[in-house]
Every structure is written in structure tokens, then in C-alpha cells.
Write a protein that holds these residues in place. Structure first.
Motif, PDB file in Angstrom:
ATOM      1  N   TYR A  35       0.836  -1.203   0.000  1.00 36.88           N
ATOM      2  CA  TYR A  35       0.000   0.000   0.000  1.00 36.88           C
ATOM      3  C   TYR A  35       0.874   1.257   0.000  1.00 36.88           C
ATOM      4  CZ  TYR A  35      -4.106  -2.811   1.219  1.00 36.88           C
ATOM      5  OH  TYR A  35      -5.130  -3.728   1.220  1.00 36.88           O
ATOM      6  N   SER A  36       0.353   2.341  -0.566  1.00 35.66           N
ATOM      7  CA  SER A  36       1.035   3.624  -0.476  1.00 35.66           C
ATOM      8  C   SER A  36       0.841   4.173   0.932  1.00 35.66           C
ATOM      9  CB  SER A  36       0.468   4.612  -1.489  1.00 35.66           C
ATOM     10  OG  SER A  36      -0.865   4.972  -1.138  1.00 35.66           O
ATOM     11  N   GLU A  37       1.602   5.210   1.270  1.00 37.38           N
ATOM     12  CA  GLU A  37       1.483   5.804   2.598  1.00 37.38           C
ATOM     13  C   GLU A  37       0.071   6.347   2.832  1.00 37.38           C
ATOM     14  OE1 GLU A  37       3.524   9.324   5.359  1.00 37.38           O
ATOM     15  OE2 GLU A  37       4.329   8.859   3.356  1.00 37.38           O
ATOM     16  N   ASN A  38      -0.467   7.043   1.861  1.00 39.11           N
ATOM     17  CA  ASN A  38      -1.813   7.596   2.013  1.00 39.11           C
ATOM     18  C   ASN A  38      -2.863   6.509   2.185  1.00 39.11           C
ATOM     19  OD1 ASN A  38      -1.034  10.270   1.879  1.00 39.11           O
ATOM     20  ND2 ASN A  38      -1.239  10.387  -0.362  1.00 39.11           N
ATOM     21  N   GLU A  39      -2.696   5.410   1.445  1.00 38.85           N
ATOM     22  CA  GLU A  39      -3.666   4.314   1.529  1.00 38.85           C
ATOM     23  C   GLU A  39      -3.654   3.664   2.904  1.00 38.85           C
ATOM     24  OE1 GLU A  39      -3.945   2.574  -3.035  1.00 38.85           O
ATOM     25  OE2 GLU A  39      -2.193   2.068  -1.801  1.00 38.85           O
ATOM     26  N   ILE A  40      -2.465   3.428   3.404  1.00 35.68           N
ATOM     27  CA  ILE A  40      -2.377   2.711   4.682  1.00 35.68           C
ATOM     28  C   ILE A  40      -2.777   3.596   5.857  1.00 35.68           C
ATOM     29  CG2 ILE A  40       0.041   3.133   5.333  1.00 35.68           C
ATOM     30  CD1 ILE A  40       0.237   0.101   5.878  1.00 35.68           C
ATOM     31  N   LEU A  41      -2.585   4.913   5.719  1.00 36.27           N
ATOM     32  CA  LEU A  41      -2.976   5.829   6.795  1.00 36.27           C
ATOM     33  C   LEU A  41      -4.492   5.949   6.926  1.00 36.27           C
ATOM     34  CD1 LEU A  41      -0.321   8.690   6.485  1.00 36.27           C
ATOM     35  CD2 LEU A  41      -0.449   6.867   8.202  1.00 36.27           C
ATOM     36  N   ASN A  42      -5.223   5.463   5.949  1.00 33.79           N
ATOM     37  CA  ASN A  42      -6.679   5.444   6.011  1.00 33.79           C
ATOM     38  C   ASN A  42      -7.222   4.094   6.467  1.00 33.79           C
ATOM     39  OD1 ASN A  42      -7.559   8.110   5.108  1.00 33.79           O
ATOM     40  ND2 ASN A  42      -6.525   7.590   3.188  1.00 33.79           N
ATOM     41  N   LYS A  43      -6.327   3.248   7.022  1.00 34.27           N
ATOM     42  CA  LYS A  43      -6.730   1.916   7.455  1.00 34.27           C
ATOM     43  C   LYS A  43      -6.391   1.692   8.923  1.00 34.27           C
ATOM     44  CE  LYS A  43      -6.181  -0.288   2.918  1.00 34.27           C
ATOM     45  NZ  LYS A  43      -7.626  -0.612   2.778  1.00 34.27           N
ATOM     46  N   LYS A  44      -6.996   0.644   9.481  1.00 34.22           N
ATOM     47  CA  LYS A  44      -6.603   0.125  10.783  1.00 34.22           C
ATOM     48  C   LYS A  44      -5.761  -1.126  10.554  1.00 34.22           C
ATOM     49  CE  LYS A  44     -10.478   1.851  13.537  1.00 34.22           C
ATOM     50  NZ  LYS A  44     -11.522   1.498  14.527  1.00 34.22           N
ATOM     51  N   PHE A  45      -4.966  -1.500  11.566  1.00 27.77           N
ATOM     52  CA  PHE A  45      -4.101  -2.669  11.380  1.00 27.77           C
ATOM     53  C   PHE A  45      -4.920  -3.924  11.094  1.00 27.77           C
ATOM     54  CE2 PHE A  45      -4.912  -3.167  15.960  1.00 27.77           C
ATOM     55  CZ  PHE A  45      -5.097  -4.531  16.075  1.00 27.77           C
ATOM     56  N   SER A  46      -6.155  -3.981  11.624  1.00 27.23           N
ATOM     57  CA  SER A  46      -6.999  -5.156  11.393  1.00 27.23           C
ATOM     58  C   SER A  46      -7.423  -5.275   9.925  1.00 27.23           C
ATOM     59  CB  SER A  46      -8.240  -5.109  12.293  1.00 27.23           C
ATOM     60  OG  SER A  46      -8.948  -3.903  12.105  1.00 27.23           O
ATOM     61  N   ASP A  47      -7.412  -4.148   9.203  1.00 27.30           N
ATOM     62  CA  ASP A  47      -7.802  -4.161   7.788  1.00 27.30           C
ATOM     63  C   ASP A  47      -6.806  -4.916   6.919  1.00 27.30           C
ATOM     64  OD1 ASP A  47     -10.049  -2.600   8.334  1.00 27.30           O
ATOM     65  OD2 ASP A  47      -8.967  -0.715   8.012  1.00 27.30           O
TER      66      ASP A  47
END
Length: 244
Positions: A35-47
């Protein structure tokens, strides 16, 4: 300095809020997850955690947030953006404020997919070896020279000379050979071992025809093919072989 270390680290690093959402991630974690930085910052670790690992992961995470655990390391699986599964080893620890409340979790992630693949290949090899050794009519054996014992013999030993694997484990090599065969075989083994350990030869293999004593007292002529095994100290203390 902190941000340079964070961004250039060879392991994945993230800061995770107490609710499980990502606050900050470094480039290596983006590489591991796809994932890109922006993509992962919109997620939780459980995702991005494999569904079979989520329950255990949440249980551990809650203990870190509550302060019941200060740090912990464990293995789990991420699901990459492309759907592939990647094995990781993750270490969690918490950063707490003056009141002792959890500000965020620091997660350090190491990609262990290659190690897992190697372990799986080894298990498969061991499974295949066990299948072969337990079903071949030839007797596969391991002899320890220093102990003068057979740590392993395949089940076919019973059909070949009448002993069980457990009985073979307590016999010395002299117990199961005629005196003349014992003498000639020891000459071969000693000569071969001396040459290997003095670097006069690198050929670890040898063959011989010997007379072996069966459990019922009869004598059978057996052909063996064997090879010396070198241990970590570069000594040749074991021999693996096949007898038929």
C-alpha cells in the motif's frame, strides 16, 4: 535524526493509535504491505491482518494499550494490497503520557516470508523422507561413531535382520556383525575418516559387503552404501547409509 532513522530503517515501522488506526508509517512498511502511505494511513491494522490472525492480534493489542503488557513479539500474516499473504514478525510496545495513558503503539515489522517458505519446504522434505524410509525395503540407518550406536534405523530393519528400531538403538555395530566383517568394516571407516579429517580426500562415500547377524542367530550377507556426515565442528562423527 528520528525521521531519517524512521524513513530509512530496513524494517517496517508504524505508529498505531489506541483504536488501531495507523498514524505514521515508514517506506519499508509500505513496501511490505503493497500500500502507499496515504492508503495505509486510512486503514486500521486489522484491515490488513489475515482474518485467521485478527482475534489473537486484537487480544494482544488491547493488553498493550491497557498497560497489562509493556512489549510483545509474535508472528502473524498481513494481506497485501494485491491479495497475497506475507508472514511477518511484529514487535509492539507503547508510548505513554504523563498520566500513564497510551498515546500510541510502536510496531516494528520484519518480513519473514522467506524463512516461513524455507521451514515449509523443510517440513515437506521431512515428510517425504519419512514416507520413503518407512516404506522402502532397503534399511536406511544413521550410525554415530562416538556413541557406537544407531540413533535411527528405518522400520525395514525388522524385515531385514529381525530387530525392531528400539532394539537396534541399543546395539553397538560389533553386536550385529560377524567378527571378520566388523574388523574389515572398521578398517574402511577408520581409513576413510582419517583421510577426510586430514583433507587428503573429499570423497565421503564408501560401499562394502558385510555379514550381519540376525536376531534369530542366522547370518545374512548385506551390501551397504554409506556416506560420512560432517558436524558443526568439522568432525566426521556420523555415517548415513542404506543396506540391502
Amino acid at each position: 535524526v528520528f525521521f531519517a532513522t524512521f524513513d530509512l530503517a530496513a524494517v517496517g515501522i508504524s505508529h498505531v493509535a489506541p483504536d488501531g488506526s495507523f498514524i505514521r508509517v515508514n517506506p519499508k512498511l509500505c513496501e511490505i504491505t503493497g500500500y502507499s502511505e496515504n492508503e495505509i494511513l486510512n486503514k486500521k491494522f486489522s484491515d490488513i491482518t489475515h482474518q485467521d490472525d485478527i482475534e489473537n492480534n486484537l487480544h494482544i493489542f488491547k493488553k498493550i494499550v491497557s498497560g497489562e503488557m509493556s512489549t510483545v513479539s509474535f508472528e502473524k500474516r498481513y494481506v497485501r494490497k494485491n491479495g497475497n499473504v506475507v508472514w511477518i514478525e511484529i514487535t509492539l510496545s507503547s508510548l505513554r503520557d504523563m498520566r500513564g495513558s497510551c498515546s500510541y503503539i510502536i510496531a516494528v515489522v520484519l518480513d519473514i516470508s522467506e524463512r516461513k517458505k524455507t521451514e515449509e519446504n523443510l517440513r515437506e522434505m521431512q515428510k517425504n523422507y519419512k514416507l520413503i524410509s518407512e516404506n522402502t525395503e532397503d534399511m536406511i540407518w544413521l550410525y554415530d561413531i562416538s556413541l557406537d550406536r544407531f540413533p535411527y534405523t528405518s522400520p525395514s530393519v525388522n524385515k531385514l535382520i529381525g530387530y525392531t528400531q528400539e532394539e537396534m538403538a541399543v546395539h553397538s555395530i560389533r553386536d550385529i556383525l560377524t567378527e571378520s566383517s566388523f574388523t574389515s568394516l572398521m578398517k574402511i571407516v577408520t581409513h576413510k575418516r582419517e583421510h577426510l579429517e586430514s583433507d587428503k580426500s573429499d570423497d565421503r562415500s564408501f560401499t562394502a559387503i558385510i555379514d550381519q547377524r540376525c536376531k534369530n542367530g542366522s547370518i545374512v550377507s548385506i551390501e551397504l552404501s554409506a556416506k560420512f556426515i560432517q558436524d558443526d565442528s568439522r568432525r566426521f562423527n556420523q555415517i548415513i547409509g542404506v543396506s540391502r
